[in-house]
Design an enzyme around this catalytic site. Structure first.
Site, mmCIF file in Angstrom:
data_model
loop_
_atom_site.group_PDB
_atom_site.id
_atom_site.type_symbol
_atom_site.label_atom_id
_atom_site.label_comp_id
_atom_site.label_asym_id
_atom_site.label_seq_id
_atom_site.Cartn_x
_atom_site.Cartn_y
_atom_site.Cartn_z
ATOM 1 N N TRP A 325 0.614 -1.207 0.327
ATOM 2 C CA TRP A 325 0.452 -0.583 -0.331
ATOM 3 C C TRP A 325 0.234 1.474 -0.199
ATOM 4 C CZ3 TRP A 325 -0.344 3.817 3.289
ATOM 5 C CH2 TRP A 325 -0.886 4.822 3.599
ATOM 6 N N HIS A 326 2.066 1.125 0.096
ATOM 7 C CA HIS A 326 3.046 2.332 0.551
ATOM 8 C C HIS A 326 3.725 2.308 -0.456
ATOM 9 C CE1 HIS A 326 2.616 1.851 5.123
ATOM 10 N NE2 HIS A 326 2.557 3.450 5.436
ATOM 11 N N GLY A 327 3.226 1.817 -1.128
ATOM 12 C CA GLY A 327 4.322 1.919 -2.493
ATOM 13 C C GLY A 327 4.425 1.095 -3.456
ATOM 14 N N PHE A 482 1.911 8.214 -1.216
ATOM 15 C CA PHE A 482 0.673 7.138 -0.494
ATOM 16 C C PHE A 482 -0.651 7.581 -1.060
ATOM 17 C CE2 PHE A 482 5.138 6.680 1.914
ATOM 18 C CZ PHE A 482 5.850 6.195 1.422
#
Length: 482
Positions: A325-327, A482
């Site tokens: 999800w963060h990248g 993000f």
């Protein structure tokens, strides 16, 4: 528009005055003003992505109603998956298409095959992960019969796009925020003052600590091959405080700003670096995301009910998904995997809920046991942040390998080491302030409350002077990406 910009310093008071005095406290007019202000706030970044935000809002508004009205369970599920599919489809294209394309091509090349799927020249819309998760939680909650769909399109649109939380959270739930948007709000002086105090502390975190730590972290990480292990440890520590003060600083400003408008947002940070194990850390770090994954992924997968193997599997799934999800980079996936490994002892020995109380509550200092538990947990967190910050996985491993070399026992040295000393001292002072205020919602919520008024205001002015003194070039908040 950044919270730490001159533009926001003009924007916020104007919206505040119009909200409380220009609308004559009419709820509908207040919500319309919040919606227009939120869209203007977002358009200041790139007006073209306004259409994506509006489309996502209308999609979930409509599918929420259709899920509720569907007679059969099958049609409810169809409408749910329409919302999930389109939302995640947009997120996948904008955020992950190039990652999958490049990774697939590299994988084929390892097998001796050539493939060039091409990449897209696209910009990642600010806040897309946050407002997508707002909408997904809303339609899932309707499908699970936890809430009924909101028919007031203005109120629902404010829920999705309320400007304090629009681009970097916290990730709100309809059960928490929508009732506040639908309810008449009265100005509360003490709540507004508390909000201003939290905004001040958030700006201090961002401008004084995060932005200055970022300067030194960037120097060390971007030239890591030139520095000793001890210097690389210092670089990892700079990034550790950069990312915490950057993101929690944003959350403090967001919560404080919302409070000016009579709205309470979900708390997103609870002094995570004072945690005594990784399980406690994740109850205190990015709380809205951790709870989102627990409620909408971990529990549907079976949670902790199915035995040890199921708990281990589900834990790895949510941490790897959280990393992703963060990248769109393997570094984030490795970071998630590491955190899953670190939390495994708590899962296996069922100690993940041992540290539920605030550390050393009511005391000035922690016990020896708590001190070493905090130190170990903090060290593991710093180690994991190296992978989060590194350019790629090979960079992370080379960075770590140099730390665990003989050069670890040398004196740290890099071109701006002298300039970093005041920031190191300020960071130590910041840690002390956080420790003193750890039992409150934010560090300076109660500090100075009983002091002689001139002394209390001297503290506030000292913080303000530090903010202006250390203000440099406007730095974008890390979690915008993000």
């Amino acid at each position: 528009m950044l919270f730490n910009s001159i533009n926001f310093a003009f924007f916020l008071p104007i919206v505040f005055l119009l909200y409380w005095f220009g609308t004559k406290k009419n709820l509908r007019l207040q919500n319309i003003l919040l919606l227009v202000s939120s869209y203007f706030f977002y358009a200041c970044w790139d007006w073209r992505f306004m259409f994506l935000l509006i489309f996502s809002t209308l999609l979930d508004y409509y599918t929420g109603i259709k899920i509720h009205e569907a007679i059969s369970q099958r049609m409810k599920l169809v409408w749910l998956w329409i919302s999930i599919g389109i939302n995640l489809g947009f997120l996948g294209v904008f955020k992950y298409y190039n990652f999958f394309s490049e990774s697939f091509s590299e994988g084929l090349s390892l097998l001796g095959l050539k493939a060039n799927l091409g990449t897209l020249e696209i910009i990642l819309p600010v806040g897309i992960s946050f407002y997508t998760f707002h909408g997904l939680s809303y339609v899932i909650d309707i499908y699970k019969d936890r809430i009924k769909p909101e028919r007031n399109i203005i109120a629902y649109s404010v829920f999705v796009s309320f400007f304090p939380l629009l681009v970097a959270g916290p990730i709100e739930r309809a059960t928490h925020l929508l009732p506040q948007i639908l309810k008449k709000r009265e100005f509360n002086y003490s709540k507004a003052i508390d909000g201003l105090r939290q905004i001040l502390w958030g700006l201090f975190k961002k401008i004084v600590i995060a932005d200055n730590c970022a300067e030194f972290a960037n120097i060390i990480f971007n030239n890591s091959e030139d520095y000793s292990g001890s210097t690389l440890v210092l670089g990892a520590l700079f990034f550790t405080f950069q990312i915490y003060c950057d993101f929690s600083g944003y959350s403090d400003i967001a919560l404080g700003t919302a409070r000016l408008f009579g709205i309470d947002l979900l708390r997103n940070f609870a002094f995570p670096y004072f945690s005594r194990d990784i399980a406690e850390f994740w109850r205190r770090w990015h709380i809205s995301l951790s709870s989102w994954f627990k409620d909408y992924l971990y529990i549907p997968l079976g949670g902790s009910k199915g035995g040890l193997w199921l708990k281990v599997r589900n834990t790895f799934i949510i941490f790897i998904v959280s990393g992703f999800w963060h990248g769109a980079n393997w570094t984030f996936i490795v970071w998630g995997f590491l955190n899953a490994l670190f939390i495994m002892p708590s899962i296996i020995f069922n100690t993940n809920r041992n540290n539920m109380e605030i550390v050393a509550k009511g005391k000035y200092l922690p016990s020896i046991k708590d001190f070493f538990a905090i130190a170990i947990t903090f060290s593991l967190t710093v180690f994991a942040w190296i992978f989060f910050r590194a350019t790629d996985v090979s960079h992370a491993f080379s960075y770590v390998s140099e730390i665990f070399s003989q050069s670890l026992f040398t004196v740290p040295d890099f071109p701006k080491i002298g300039k970093s000393v005041p920031i190191i001292l300020l960071t130590i002072a910041f840690i002390i302030m956080e420790w003193i205020g750890r039992e409150e919602q934010f560090a300076i919520a109660k500090i100075g409350a009983t002091w002689y008024k001139p002394i209390r205001w001297a503290m506030y002015y000292t913080i303000i002077i530090a903010i202006f003194h250390f203000t440099g070039k406007e730095q974008q908040f890390i979690y915008f990406q993000f």
